[in-house]
Design a protein around this motif. Structure first.
Motif, PDB file in Angstrom:
ATOM      1  N   GLN A 228    -104.694  -2.325  80.836  1.00  0.00           N
ATOM      2  CA  GLN A 228    -105.919  -3.123  80.982  1.00  0.00           C
ATOM      3  C   GLN A 228    -106.089  -3.642  82.407  1.00  0.00           C
ATOM      4  O   GLN A 228    -107.114  -4.249  82.714  1.00  0.00           O
ATOM      5  N   TYR A 229    -105.080  -3.453  83.253  1.00  0.00           N
ATOM      6  CA  TYR A 229    -105.152  -3.966  84.624  1.00  0.00           C
ATOM      7  C   TYR A 229    -104.925  -2.799  85.575  1.00  0.00           C
ATOM      8  O   TYR A 229    -103.794  -2.550  86.007  1.00  0.00           O
ATOM      9  N   PRO A 230    -105.983  -2.070  85.896  1.00  0.00           N
ATOM     10  CA  PRO A 230    -105.821  -0.814  86.629  1.00  0.00           C
ATOM     11  C   PRO A 230    -105.505  -1.007  88.107  1.00  0.00           C
ATOM     12  O   PRO A 230    -105.157  -0.039  88.782  1.00  0.00           O
ATOM     13  N   ASP A 231    -105.585  -2.207  88.597  1.00  0.00           N
ATOM     14  CA  ASP A 231    -105.254  -2.398  90.008  1.00  0.00           C
ATOM     15  C   ASP A 231    -104.216  -3.508  90.149  1.00  0.00           C
ATOM     16  O   ASP A 231    -103.970  -4.281  89.227  1.00  0.00           O
ATOM     17  N   LYS A 232    -103.611  -3.528  91.322  1.00  0.00           N
ATOM     18  CA  LYS A 232    -102.501  -4.447  91.572  1.00  0.00           C
ATOM     19  C   LYS A 232    -102.927  -5.901  91.386  1.00  0.00           C
ATOM     20  O   LYS A 232    -102.214  -6.701  90.770  1.00  0.00           O
ATOM     21  N   GLU A 233    -104.123  -6.239  91.877  1.00  0.00           N
ATOM     22  CA  GLU A 233    -104.531  -7.641  91.883  1.00  0.00           C
ATOM     23  C   GLU A 233    -104.689  -8.190  90.466  1.00  0.00           C
ATOM     24  O   GLU A 233    -104.207  -9.282  90.148  1.00  0.00           O
ATOM     25  N   SER A 234    -105.353  -7.414  89.606  1.00  0.00           N
ATOM     26  CA  SER A 234    -105.583  -7.924  88.256  1.00  0.00           C
ATOM     27  C   SER A 234    -104.265  -7.996  87.476  1.00  0.00           C
ATOM     28  O   SER A 234    -104.031  -8.931  86.705  1.00  0.00           O
TER      29      SER A 234
ATOM     30  N   THR B 218     -92.064   3.963  75.229  1.00  0.00           N
ATOM     31  CA  THR B 218     -92.706   4.078  76.538  1.00  0.00           C
ATOM     32  C   THR B 218     -92.490   2.796  77.318  1.00  0.00           C
ATOM     33  O   THR B 218     -92.310   1.712  76.745  1.00  0.00           O
ATOM     34  N   LEU B 219     -92.504   2.943  78.620  1.00  0.00           N
ATOM     35  CA  LEU B 219     -92.395   1.774  79.487  1.00  0.00           C
ATOM     36  C   LEU B 219     -93.504   0.781  79.136  1.00  0.00           C
ATOM     37  O   LEU B 219     -93.287  -0.435  79.077  1.00  0.00           O
ATOM     38  N   HIS B 220     -94.678   1.332  78.885  1.00  0.00           N
ATOM     39  CA  HIS B 220     -95.830   0.492  78.539  1.00  0.00           C
ATOM     40  C   HIS B 220     -95.530  -0.362  77.311  1.00  0.00           C
ATOM     41  O   HIS B 220     -95.759  -1.577  77.303  1.00  0.00           O
ATOM     42  N   ASP B 221     -94.980   0.260  76.253  1.00  0.00           N
ATOM     43  CA  ASP B 221     -94.755  -0.485  75.015  1.00  0.00           C
ATOM     44  C   ASP B 221     -93.618  -1.490  75.165  1.00  0.00           C
ATOM     45  O   ASP B 221     -93.651  -2.575  74.595  1.00  0.00           O
ATOM     46  N   LEU B 222     -92.587  -1.094  75.917  1.00  0.00           N
ATOM     47  CA  LEU B 222     -91.483  -2.032  76.153  1.00  0.00           C
ATOM     48  C   LEU B 222     -92.005  -3.298  76.809  1.00  0.00           C
ATOM     49  O   LEU B 222     -91.689  -4.421  76.399  1.00  0.00           O
TER      50      LEU B 222
ATOM     51  N   ILE C 174     -94.952  -3.140  87.847  1.00  0.00           N
ATOM     52  CA  ILE C 174     -94.577  -2.653  86.518  1.00  0.00           C
ATOM     53  C   ILE C 174     -93.061  -2.520  86.426  1.00  0.00           C
ATOM     54  O   ILE C 174     -92.442  -2.880  85.424  1.00  0.00           O
ATOM     55  N   ASP C 175     -92.467  -2.049  87.508  1.00  0.00           N
ATOM     56  CA  ASP C 175     -91.017  -1.905  87.533  1.00  0.00           C
ATOM     57  C   ASP C 175     -90.339  -3.267  87.383  1.00  0.00           C
ATOM     58  O   ASP C 175     -89.328  -3.406  86.700  1.00  0.00           O
ATOM     59  N   GLN C 176     -90.930  -4.266  88.015  1.00  0.00           N
ATOM     60  CA  GLN C 176     -90.344  -5.607  87.904  1.00  0.00           C
ATOM     61  C   GLN C 176     -90.519  -6.169  86.494  1.00  0.00           C
ATOM     62  O   GLN C 176     -89.672  -6.921  86.013  1.00  0.00           O
TER      63      GLN C 176
END
Length: 489
Positions: free
Chosen positions: A325-331, A310-314, A353-355
């Motif tokens: 754990q960071y549901p918004d852009k700022e965090s 998954t992108l998350h695990d990568l 996330i893409d970056q």
RNA sequence: GCGCGCGUAGCUCAGUGGUAGAGCACACGACUUUUAAUCGCGGGGUCGCGGGUUCGAAUCCCGCCGCGCGCACCA
């Protein structure tokens, strides 16, 4: 008088002497391609069988009363031998042949004392006069700009390197079609000239239809039309064709490129993953002879199944950041900065996330060069993909990477018309906020979804990049015959 | 878009302040088994374009154009 003037004068002289330098057909029918004739050489030479071969003169050795010349056709090259005593009056004209001329030669085979298979001519004819010399026979044509602007010279001068790439390209296209056809897909053709552009995040080329007095666009993707066909009841469709994106040029981008998209009703992104790795491995095997390829010195095994992560695990593995754990852009931005990773903050959370994904690839971990499926993507980057149940903000989407190149993107297709409208409206807000590449709302497409589209999986493959991988080419311009070039001034 | 590099004969390339060169290609001549044929002789250049510095610029400086590489951008 330069070379071209001299050769042009020869054309005139030939015509005045009653000889046509561009005759409409061969004076004697061709009996063989050169490679086929060489294959039968022993039998043909033993019987002194008369053969007629044709081709372009690529080497010319005039020895006064005898001439040796090397002739090349589409299959190979062979030495021709002319003797004044055999040819008679035509011999003086033969001495005026030039490198680049096309000729036919009729004669019989023999072997020279140095062992070269040679056609001893009893007659020859000029088939087409060349007015410009060929690139230097030894150094060839190295200048990359010239090679691409004048691909015909590249093909002549660098034939052994260049021709196989484009032959392989043709085989790859054929193998892709064969695989899809075999699996019940039908090939369709949808508009290239479109009233609205969609199916991808990219700037279009704009043109104008005079009769209708309206602007139109060259497609950036066939996606929205192919999915209309799912609505219409076609269950498996594909299109293999050119798309156009008004963007820059680099090693893996050309403004027009070849895209394969295929859609399958009642499938989802996971089943399309399996189908796709099977197809690419099959194509590799048919074209290269095996599923293990070498790309720029790296060995890559395309045998399914490919690694899936998954992108998350990568990202978690590469950066230690668990973006859940960071549901918004700022965090999320704060977490990224805490690790000293440079990103462009003027984007949404999905872009961040893409970056991070790009950052993971920049580490150049050799494992990431192997065939790899990355899956589960941020929703805000994927306005046409279906949401992943139970995972807010994520969609069922995958990308396949190979040799560091993004080769494939695919998803479970969004078929909820209400959700789709909301996604388009969100894109419209991004467009209003200055994102010129945000997707435009296509009312007719929404209407099609409202009629009802079956659940489906869809895949897009960057065919040029696949060709790069399978032909070991480092630059997309090496697999496109006539890559986009700026105008010369 | 930004940075770095490159642009000299048809092709491949040398030449970094003092009269533009080589190989191949081309022209002419010699040669009846050559083969990247060989030998002799000859022609060929707005040195990418424009401006500047200098007694003098292919060479140094500035701008532009084209190409390459990297970065950015890019489902």
């Amino acid at each position: 008088m330069d070379e071209r003037d001299i050769r042009t004068a020869k054309v005139q002289e030939l015509r005045e002497s009653g000889s046509e330098p561009y005759p409409p057909r061969l004076p004697t029918p061709r009996t063989h391609q050169i490679a086929a004739a060489i294959a039968e050489f022993d039998a043909l030479a033993a019987e002194k069988t008369s053969v007629t071969l044709v081709g372009r003169i690529v080497l010319f050795r005039d020895m006064g009363k005898v001439i040796f010349l090397t002739v090349e056709d589409g299959s190979g090259r062979l030495q021709f031998y002319l003797r004044r005593d055999d040819i008679g009056e035509g011999f003086a004209l033969a001495r005026k042949l030039d490198l680049g001329d096309f000729i036919s030669g009729t004669g019989y085979f023999f072997t020279t004392r140095t062992g070269e298979k040679t056609l001893h001519l009893t007659a020859y004819a000029l088939l087409s006069k060349s007015l410009r010399g060929l690139p230097a026979k030894h150094e060839g044509l190295r200048d990359v700009e010239l090679r691409h602007r004048k691909r015909y010279l590249d093909l002549i001068a660098n034939r052994d390197e260049v021709m196989p790439v484009f032959i392989a390209r043709a085989r790859i296209l054929a193998a892709l079609r064969r695989f899809l056809d075999k699996h019940g897909y039908i090939e369709v053709e949808t508009p290239i000239l479109q009233p609205l552009y969609g199916g991808a995040t990219a700037a279009p080329f704009t043109t104008h239809h005079n009769a209708a007095d309206r602007d139109m666009y060259l497609r950036i993707a066939p996606e929205l039309y192919l999915k209309r066909l799912l609505v219409g009841g076609l269950e498996r469709v594909y299109e293999l064709g050119r798309v156009f994106r008004n963007e820059g040029v680099d090693r893996s981008h050309n403004p027009e490129f070849t895209m394969l998209e295929y859609y399958e009703a009642y499938a989802d992104y996971l089943s399309m993953m399996t189908f796709t790795e099977t197809m690419i491995a099959a194509v590799a095997e048919q074209v290269t002879g095996g599923m293990v390829i070498t790309y720029q010195g790296i060995t890559l095994d395309l045998t399914p199944p490919w690694k899936r992560i998954t992108l998350h695990d990568l990202i978690a593995q590469a950066t230690g950041i668990d973006y859940d754990q960071y549901p918004d852009k700022e965090s999320l931005l704060a977490a990224i900065r805490a690790r000293g990773i440079a990103v462009d903050p003027a984007r949404g959370r999905g872009r961040l996330i893409d970056q991070l994904k790009d950052y993971a690839f920049e580490a150049r971990d050799p494992e990431l060069l192997k065939p790899l499926f990355l899956y589960d993507y941020p929703l805000d980057l994927s306005p046409l993909a279906k949401q992943k149940p139970g995972t807010p903000g994520m969609v069922e989407r995958f990308q396949a990477h190979l040799a560091g190149m993004q080769l494939v993107t695919a998803f479970s297709e969004l078929n909820d018309p209400l959700d789709q409208r909301a996604r388009f409206e969100d894109q419209a807000r991004q467009r209003a906020a200055g994102d010129a590449e945000a997707q435009v709302l296509d009312e007719d497409y929404i209407e099609a979804l409202e009629v009802g589209m079956p659940p489906a999986g869809g895949v897009g493959i960057g065919v040029d990049r696949l060709v790069m991988a399978l032909t070991d080419q480092p630059n997309i311009r090496e697999v496109i015959l006539f890559p986009t070039m700026r105008e010369l001034h």
